[in-house]
Design a protein around this motif. Structure first.
Motif, short mmCIF file in Angstrom:
data_model
loop_
_atom_site.label_atom_id
_atom_site.label_comp_id
_atom_site.label_asym_id
_atom_site.label_seq_id
_atom_site.Cartn_x
_atom_site.Cartn_y
_atom_site.Cartn_z
N GLY A 292 -66.82 146.01 49.13
CA GLY A 292 -68.07 146.74 48.96
C GLY A 292 -69.23 146.08 49.67
O GLY A 292 -69.06 145.32 50.63
N ASN A 293 -70.43 146.35 49.20
CA ASN A 293 -71.63 145.92 49.91
C ASN A 293 -71.93 144.43 49.76
O ASN A 293 -72.89 143.94 50.36
CB ASN A 293 -72.82 146.77 49.49
N VAL A 298 -76.11 147.48 54.19
CA VAL A 298 -75.54 148.18 53.07
C VAL A 298 -74.87 149.43 53.63
O VAL A 298 -75.36 150.04 54.57
CB VAL A 298 -76.63 148.54 52.04
N GLU A 299 -73.72 149.81 53.07
CA GLU A 299 -72.97 150.97 53.51
C GLU A 299 -72.91 152.00 52.38
O GLU A 299 -73.20 151.68 51.23
CB GLU A 299 -71.55 150.56 53.93
N ALA A 304 -67.79 151.74 50.09
CA ALA A 304 -67.55 150.68 49.11
C ALA A 304 -66.35 151.01 48.22
O ALA A 304 -65.52 150.14 47.94
CB ALA A 304 -68.80 150.47 48.26
N ALA A 305 -66.24 152.26 47.79
CA ALA A 305 -65.12 152.65 46.93
C ALA A 305 -63.79 152.52 47.66
O ALA A 305 -62.79 152.06 47.09
CB ALA A 305 -65.33 154.08 46.43
N ARG A 306 -63.76 152.93 48.92
CA ARG A 306 -62.51 152.80 49.69
C ARG A 306 -62.12 151.33 49.85
O ARG A 306 -60.94 150.98 49.79
CB ARG A 306 -62.66 153.48 51.05
N ARG A 406 -76.90 153.67 62.07
CA ARG A 406 -75.55 154.19 61.95
C ARG A 406 -74.53 153.06 62.02
O ARG A 406 -74.74 152.06 62.69
CB ARG A 406 -75.25 155.21 63.07
N THR A 407 -73.40 153.25 61.35
CA THR A 407 -72.32 152.27 61.37
C THR A 407 -71.39 152.57 62.54
O THR A 407 -71.00 153.72 62.74
CB THR A 407 -71.52 152.32 60.07
N LEU A 408 -71.05 151.55 63.31
CA LEU A 408 -70.08 151.68 64.38
C LEU A 408 -68.71 151.27 63.85
O LEU A 408 -68.61 150.44 62.94
CB LEU A 408 -70.45 150.80 65.57
#
Length: 430
Positions: A292-293, A298-299, A304-306, A406-408
């Motif tokens: 998780g984070n 922070v995502e 985080a659940a995955r 954005r997340t890469l």
């Protein structure tokens, strides 16, 4: 010596990562699974995020509903969730191979030993003091989390005019909470040249809701005695202006809540500032996993659940006797990349939650991709992976994804080309 109560798995943190890990572990029959949460109720940050955007595209949920479903799933699977329980420190294990945590809760202090520990302590926003903002110390100063708890959980009034510091997704969510509380948003203030959110969201806030966006602007001082009376801001050209307001909300600037990891002598990554982890989310301390984070602030909650579910799969392997991985090869990044996670590799190791290659679906044997963040937009983004000057991988990205907000993602097909005896793997962008 304090008596140690033994369990099979301890999960620290009842946010999305911790609850997902607990649900999968309990469902798989991992023994006694306990979740420790210092708040009065489980669910983590989504619990006080009244807006939507949680769940899936086909089943969108509000934050509280999402938190409720995760909690119900963990409890239905048989995990024990203990709220108002704080983990204070680590103790030398009374049982070989176990990790012992010192806790305090409604029943007093207790030492808990576990065959495996999952750290899912999440992230926190840096408050005004940590950002070194000078001025007086009036009432009316919040972080996003404090604001959302006050408004959505306790129904408190926050004032009438608010300045929101930041222009990220979380900043616009804070502005929405301010408006929900019946207050006016005076302005969003950011040091960056543009908002770090989607253009549509920024345009809607400015044109539809009438919220000004001050770019290239920093908070220079807080004013007022007793109650905040204004915020002095400094513009890019050196000019200063006072924005009259009785509330200020500091948003973004998340850091992993890594105090427990640090006290446990876990290796920390200088980029993420969370624990270093392998692709199966093993940390440097045997028997301890992280998800998780805590790993990347922070995502989204779904990410985080995955990761919590993936950590649970690795825990099951550990409980079944899969050897703990070696320290592994560091994976680092070069500017403008900020961090990468996971950030350790053990070449040739098969993740315990993967049964092995599937000839009908080779991708099924691959771990999930690495996550990355950048500090500046990339107009023609290409990711390069090198080890000891040798190019291992090259991946072209869409310009739309190569933005700071954005997340890469970086695939893992190059893992097999890493030299187990070589130096660190470096990821760069150009």
């Amino acid at each position: 010596m304090t008596a140690v109560r033994q369990v099979d798995v301890l999960v620290v943190g009842a946010g999305p990562a911790g609850l997902a890990a607990a649900a999968r572990l309990a469902t798989a029959g991992a023994g006694r699974v306990e979740v420790l949460e210092r708040e009065t109720r489980p669910g983590g940050v989504p619990r006080h995020c009244a807006h939507g955007g949680f769940g899936t595209w086909t089943r969108p949920l509000t934050g509280p509903r999402y938190a409720h479903l995760l909690t119900a799933a963990a409890e239905r699977a048989g995990a024990v969730i203990r709220t108002r329980t704080t983990v204070l420190d680590w103790e030398v294990a009374a049982v070989p191979g176990a990790n012992t945590l010192l806790t305090v809760g409604p029943g007093g202090p207790e030492a808990l030993g576990a065959r495996a520990v999952v750290l899912a302590t999440g992230a926190r926003e840096r408050p005004r003091a940590a950002r070194l903002v000078p001025g007086t110390r009036p009432a009316g100063v919040y972080t996003t989390g404090e604001l959302q708890r006050a408004v959505h959980l306790f129904g408190q009034r926050i004032g009438t005019r608010a300045v929101v510091v930041g222009a990220r997704d979380v900043s616009y969510a804070a502005a929405r909470t301010v408006r929900t509380a019946g207050a006016e948003v005076v302005a969003l203030v950011t040091e960056h040249p543009r908002a770090r959110t989607s253009p549509a969201r920024a345009r809607s806030a400015r044109l539809v809701q009438g919220i000004p966006l001050l770019t290239g602007t920093t908070v220079a001082e807080l004013l007022g005695h007793g109650r905040l009376s204004g915020v002095r801001v400094r513009h890019r050209d050196g000019r200063t202006t006072v924005l009259p307001c009785d509330t200020v909300v500091f948003t973004g600037d998340f850091v992993p809540d890594h105090e427990l990891a640090r006290r446990g002598a876990l290796d920390l990554d200088p980029g993420t500032r969370g624990p270093t982890v392998h692709t199966a989310l093993h940390t440097s301390r045997p028997g301890v996993f992280a998800a998780g984070n805590l790993l990347h602030a922070v995502e989204p909650a779904g990410t985080a659940a995955r990761e919590g579910a993936r950590a649970a799969a690795a825990v099951l392997g550990h409980l079944a006797g899969v050897p703990w991985p070696r320290p592994g090869i560091p994976v680092t990044v070069e500017p403008p990349l900020r961090w990468i996670a996971p950030n350790r590799l053990t070449p040739g190791r098969v993740d315990p939650d993967r049964p092995g290659p599937d000839r009908r679906n080779p991708a099924a044997a691959l771990p999930p991709p690495h996550l990355l963040r950048i500090d500046a937009p990339l107009p023609r983004p290409v990711l390069y992976v090198h080890q000891d000057g040798r190019l291992l991988h090259r991946a072209r990205l869409s310009p739309l994804t190569a933005q700071p907000h954005r997340t890469l993602t970086l695939g893992v097909s190059w893992h097999g080309r890493v030299d187990p005896e070589g130096g660190e793997v470096r990821v760069s962008a150009g």
